[in-house]
Design a protein around this motif. Structure first.
Motif, mmCIF file in Angstrom:
data_model
loop_
_atom_site.group_PDB
_atom_site.id
_atom_site.type_symbol
_atom_site.label_atom_id
_atom_site.label_comp_id
_atom_site.label_asym_id
_atom_site.label_seq_id
_atom_site.Cartn_x
_atom_site.Cartn_y
_atom_site.Cartn_z
ATOM 1 N N HIS A 451 -63.933 26.805 49.617
ATOM 2 C CA HIS A 451 -63.326 26.320 48.788
ATOM 3 C C HIS A 451 -62.759 25.289 48.944
ATOM 4 O O HIS A 451 -62.865 24.718 47.315
ATOM 5 N N ILE A 452 -62.732 23.989 49.381
ATOM 6 C CA ILE A 452 -62.169 22.500 49.478
ATOM 7 C C ILE A 452 -63.707 21.548 49.481
ATOM 8 O O ILE A 452 -64.042 20.676 48.713
ATOM 9 N N ASN A 453 -64.523 22.610 50.684
ATOM 10 C CA ASN A 453 -65.718 21.427 50.970
ATOM 11 C C ASN A 453 -66.931 21.695 50.037
ATOM 12 O O ASN A 453 -67.646 21.278 49.707
ATOM 13 N N GLY A 454 -67.085 22.947 49.580
ATOM 14 C CA GLY A 454 -68.075 23.532 49.032
ATOM 15 C C GLY A 454 -68.965 25.240 49.732
ATOM 16 O O GLY A 454 -68.900 24.744 51.039
ATOM 17 N N GLY A 455 -69.695 25.624 48.912
ATOM 18 C CA GLY A 455 -70.696 25.747 50.089
ATOM 19 C C GLY A 455 -70.517 27.926 50.457
ATOM 20 O O GLY A 455 -69.734 27.913 50.410
ATOM 21 N N ILE A 456 -71.692 28.236 50.472
ATOM 22 C CA ILE A 456 -71.297 29.511 50.595
ATOM 23 C C ILE A 456 -71.261 30.022 52.218
ATOM 24 O O ILE A 456 -71.937 29.671 52.723
ATOM 25 N N PRO A 457 -70.519 30.595 52.552
ATOM 26 C CA PRO A 457 -70.295 30.957 53.978
ATOM 27 C C PRO A 457 -71.146 31.943 54.518
ATOM 28 O O PRO A 457 -71.553 33.171 54.267
ATOM 29 N N PRO A 484 -73.046 22.835 58.830
ATOM 30 C CA PRO A 484 -72.540 23.952 59.582
ATOM 31 C C PRO A 484 -72.080 25.630 59.135
ATOM 32 O O PRO A 484 -71.096 24.990 58.981
ATOM 33 N N GLY A 485 -72.730 26.739 59.479
ATOM 34 C CA GLY A 485 -72.121 27.042 58.434
ATOM 35 C C GLY A 485 -72.261 27.366 57.254
ATOM 36 O O GLY A 485 -71.350 28.720 56.724
ATOM 37 N N TYR A 486 -72.826 26.826 56.237
ATOM 38 C CA TYR A 486 -73.120 27.202 55.216
ATOM 39 C C TYR A 486 -73.779 26.909 54.007
ATOM 40 O O TYR A 486 -74.448 25.805 54.968
ATOM 41 N N PHE A 487 -73.828 27.244 53.540
ATOM 42 C CA PHE A 487 -75.010 26.954 52.493
ATOM 43 C C PHE A 487 -75.065 27.033 50.699
ATOM 44 O O PHE A 487 -74.162 27.126 51.038
ATOM 45 N N GLN A 488 -76.418 26.724 50.536
ATOM 46 C CA GLN A 488 -76.112 26.567 48.759
ATOM 47 C C GLN A 488 -77.970 27.562 48.360
ATOM 48 O O GLN A 488 -78.210 27.452 49.831
ATOM 49 N N LEU A 489 -77.888 27.726 47.363
ATOM 50 C CA LEU A 489 -79.045 28.711 46.872
ATOM 51 C C LEU A 489 -80.514 27.848 46.996
ATOM 52 O O LEU A 489 -79.880 26.789 46.082
ATOM 53 N N SER A 490 -81.229 27.873 47.030
ATOM 54 C CA SER A 490 -82.374 27.091 47.026
ATOM 55 C C SER A 490 -83.387 27.116 45.587
ATOM 56 O O SER A 490 -84.088 26.103 44.851
#
Length: 814
Positions: A451-457, A484-490
């Protein structure tokens, strides 16, 4: 032509409608069930040699038909029923309802008309064309009525009926071996209408010897009739208070011992001890403790335990309180557990029963393995149900899962487990199921860092591991690691990508292949349905095999697929198979003309209308014949309909655009605001009647719009006429096709086009739901972490700055 189950049910409930208003459902059930019984025995036994029930002269249903319109119809119906009761030792059983009761049925002509219509409804039910035994068409109808009576009777009167779905669970968890002899015994000390006993007897291939006791006179009568209706005329039911005066005893005066026992006693019965000497009980039922004076739950359980043979089994429905209440009940519970008598406990959903909304449980007793029992099997089935009106109801899949899990002692997280006696002792013999099974769904936790830094855990993505096992490369295609440990939709359009991914396509085709294997395996069996077959055996074979085959399907719950088949069976396929078992495949040629008496309305929607005659196709709807034999003609009608829809849409658009204040078509509107062809014609005539040199440009435009509108009206009418003519021509072709159908054509239409196509569509929808669930969860995660906190803070600051600027400007302006 055999009567369909749904038709039979509808007719019987229409009989109930005739009696509403004058009495409560708990009373008018006696009238309806008595007439159903009389119709049943008349159709089955009247004039037959060596009948189980003798129908003497003047005591058949045909004698009731002769009474329609008779001023003394009520009294004479009573005499017909009395005659039948006296001949068959059924006094006090089938003669409870008074058909001459003016308070309930009305006086004079009102009674005559009501009873005449009631007899007429039953007269119209053709039971002679149906096997009343074998598949229990009439028994099922009786059960249908009982369920509806219980629903209408409300809280105080629903206790005479145990829901059929719960009865099935109770019967099946006894796990009666198929080799059990017919002289093995089953007992219900509070048998009500006998539904539990009948369900247990159905579980024994060779049948069982049935014993029951019921203290309520009216309910006892229901049980006796129910046994006849379900083809168990030798069942022994006694009327008396079981706890105070148990009837079934051994020669030495002790309680008779039974192989199996079932019961749904009245919950927490307060006056159970009336007539019972608990201190000196001659049957020694309270050796493990005396139940509380104002709560009889354990009194019934101890009576049943004492009534079992040393290898006996029982399943008893009791309120959840018996699992955890203290004092005397805690002592009894501890003794039963330490003795090893309790094999297991099944927690049921709330609001299943008609007499109460509280949740109940099934306690399964098993004396055979008591000495070696070191654990107790528990199931929390409280979440498996469907809403049905104001009650909950177990579905077929819920029943099957409970039985499979219990009888095979399968441990499933959040659903079932084998609890050791040591663990139960550590909990002071409290058997409350939530102490041992946490059935709550895992909490959906949010990731603060995301929630703070963005990305799907990565943890949320890994939680979808059951999908990635089936779609191993889809995960890599969908997500890119941003840190590391966080993703976004491609992929932006991930819903489309998931559905069309090669692994998803393979999943769909592979799962459908399992269905196709099942379908092809049973094709010959379905084609060989013949007169005299037993539909319940057929659906049993089909459903069990489907459940087994779909167990190999990834991501799907095979019980969900099983439910699809059982739902379709109940809605459509059951009636079809019953018809085939009665009339054979030739029934597919038959169109049944719908005829009603003067002043009455059709209760069925016709499938074909030929002139003034209306027809119902009970097995093959006309749409199937159209699709297979007349597809081109239907396509032509569809094209005409599409053209007509286009014209209608254009017409509506033109009218909407040119009505209202000063609209070109406003003067053609009726007072209700509708533009009609008649008004339009008058308006055009008026416009054309103006001198040409006086016709302004505005008037000429109005005339053009009106003529365009009139042209669309004419074109719409022309297309509708063409559609009607084409449809009538197609209907004539379909009507003429029915009697010409060959048997192999009928089989294809029913098995392939109707049953097969419908089931495949249902299963395909269930398969596609899996990928939709994955897409929905990914969308949820994407939206949850789409805007990190710094971005939100910046947005708030930007908006706050704009608000400040607006405020400053307001101050300057003022």
């Amino acid at each position: 032509m055999a009567v369909k189950k749904t038709q039979l049910y509808s007719s019987l409930w229409a009989g109930c409608d005739e009696l509403r208003g004058g009495m409560d459902a708990s009373q008018y059930k006696d009238y309806v069930l008595t007439l159903l019984f009389l119709k049943y025995v008349s159709d089955k036994y009247a004039g037959k040699p060596n009948p189980l029930i003798i129908v003497p002269q003047g005591a058949a249903f045909s004698d009731l038909v002769k009474l329609k319109g008779d001023k003394e119809i009520g009294d004479k119906i009573n005499k017909v029923i009395d005659n039948l009761a006296a001949e068959n030792d059924l006094k006090g059983v089938i003669d409870i309802a008074d058909f001459n009761d003016e308070d309930k049925l009305g006086k004079g002509k009102e009674m005559v008309d009501r009873l005449s219509r009631l007899v007429g409804i039953f007269e119209g039910i053709n039971l002679s064309a149906n096997r009343a035994d074998g598949d229990d068409l009439l028994g099922d109808a009786y059960e249908y009525l009982m369920r509806n009576f219980a629903t209408e009777s409300g809280k105080s009167k629903g206790q005479f009926y145990t829901p059929a779905e719960v009865s099935r669970v109770v019967a099946k968890v006894l796990a009666i071996p198929p080799e059990t002899r017919q002289d093995a015994t089953v007992y219900d000390p509070t048998c009500g209408s006998g539904s539990l006993l009948l369900k247990v007897a159905d579980e024994a291939p060779n049948g069982l010897s049935i014993y029951g006791q019921e203290m309520d006179n009216a309910t006892y009568s229901l049980a006796r009739m129910n046994m006849f209706m379900h083809n168990h005329p030798t069942a022994e039911i006694w009327k008396d208070n079981t706890l105070a005066a148990p009837y079934w005893k051994e020669k030495d005066g002790s309680l008779k011992r039974f192989d199996f026992a079932v019961a749904n006693p009245p919950f927490s019965y307060k006056s159970w001890s009336n007539g019972v000497d608990t201190a000196r009980d001659e049957f020694n039922r309270f050796g493990y403790g005396v139940p509380p004076a104002k709560n009889g739950d354990y009194a019934f359980l101890l009576h049943i335990l004492k009534s079992l043979k040393s290898t006996g089994k029982a399943a008893v429905i009791l309120p959840h309180g018996v699992l955890f209440r203290g004092n005397a009940e805690a002592t009894i519970r501890q003794n039963l557990v330490t003795q090893g008598y309790i094999k297991g406990i099944i927690g049921l959903p709330p609001n299943l029963f008609y007499g109460t909304g509280i949740p109940a449980c099934i306690i399964v007793l098993d004396k055979a393995e008591a000495a070696t029992r070191d654990g107790l099997f528990m199931i929390d089935a409280s979440k498996g149900f469907i809403k049905d009106g104001n009650k909950n109801r177990l579905r077929s899949q819920d029943i099957h899962k409970i039985v499979d899990v219990f009888n095979n002692q399968l441990e499933i997280p959040r659903y079932s487990r084998l609890v050791s006696l040591e663990e139960i002792a550590a909990n002071d013999y409290n058997l409350n199921i939530p102490r041992y099974i946490d059935s709550s769904e895992p909490e959906d936790l949010h990731d603060l860092n995301a929630h703070i830094n963005g990305g799907i855990p990565q943890g949320d993505i890994n939680a979808l591991g059951h999908y990635w096992q089936v779609f191993p490369t889809l995960k890599a295609d969908l997500f890119t690691e941003t840190r590391p440990g966080y993703f976004q939709l491609s992929i932006t359009n991930y819903q489309h990508s998931i559905k069309n991914h090669p692994e998803a396509v393979e999943f769909v085709s592979g799962t459908l292949a399992l269905y196709h294997q099942w379908r092809d395996h049973h094709r010959a069996r379905l084609e060989n349905i013949a007169i005299g077959d037993k539909p319940k055996e057929l659906i049993g074979e089909l459903s069990e095999d489907l459940l087994g085959r779909l167990a190999a399907a990834d991501l799907l719950d095979n019980y969900d697929i099983y439910q699809l088949l059982m739902d379709y069976w109940g809605e459509t396929m059951q009636d079809d198979v019953y018809l085939l078992a009665q009339d054979g495949w030739e029934g597919g040629k038959v169109l049944r003309e719908l005829v009603v008496s003067k002043g009455q309305k059709l209760t069925e929607t016709p499938d074909l209308v030929m002139g003034k005659k209306k027809y119902k196709a009970d097995l093959i709807p006309p749409s199937l014949l159209v699709a297979r034999y007349f597809a081109e003609k239907q396509a032509q009608i569809d094209d005409l309909q599409a053209d007509c829809d286009g014209v209608t849409q254009e017409l509506e658009g033109l009218i909407e655009e040119n009505t209202g204040e000063d609209g070109a078509l406003t003067d053609a509107q009726t007072d209700a605001g509708k533009v009609t062809k008649g008004n339009l014609t008058k308006l055009i005539k008026g416009l054309k009647g103006l001198p040409l040199f006086d016709g302004s440009e505005e008037e000429r435009q109005q005339l053009a719009i009106c003529e365009e509108c009139l042209g669309l009206f004419d074109r719409e009418a022309e297309l509708k006429k063409a559609i009607k003519a084409a449809q009538e021509a197609l209907d004539r072709l379909v009507f003429a096709k029915y009697p010409k159908l060959r048997e192999e054509e009928i089989k294809t239409l029913v098995i392939v086009d109707k049953w097969g196509a419908t089931l495949e569509g249902m299963i395909l929808a269930e398969i596609e739901r899996v990928t939709q669930q994955l897409a929905s969860r990914i969308k949820e995660l994407d939206e949850r972490y789409a805007e990190p906190l710094p971005q939100l803070v910046d947005e708030v600051e930007r908006l706050a700055s704009r608000v400040d600027e607006h405020l400053k400007q307001l101050i300057i302006d003022n």
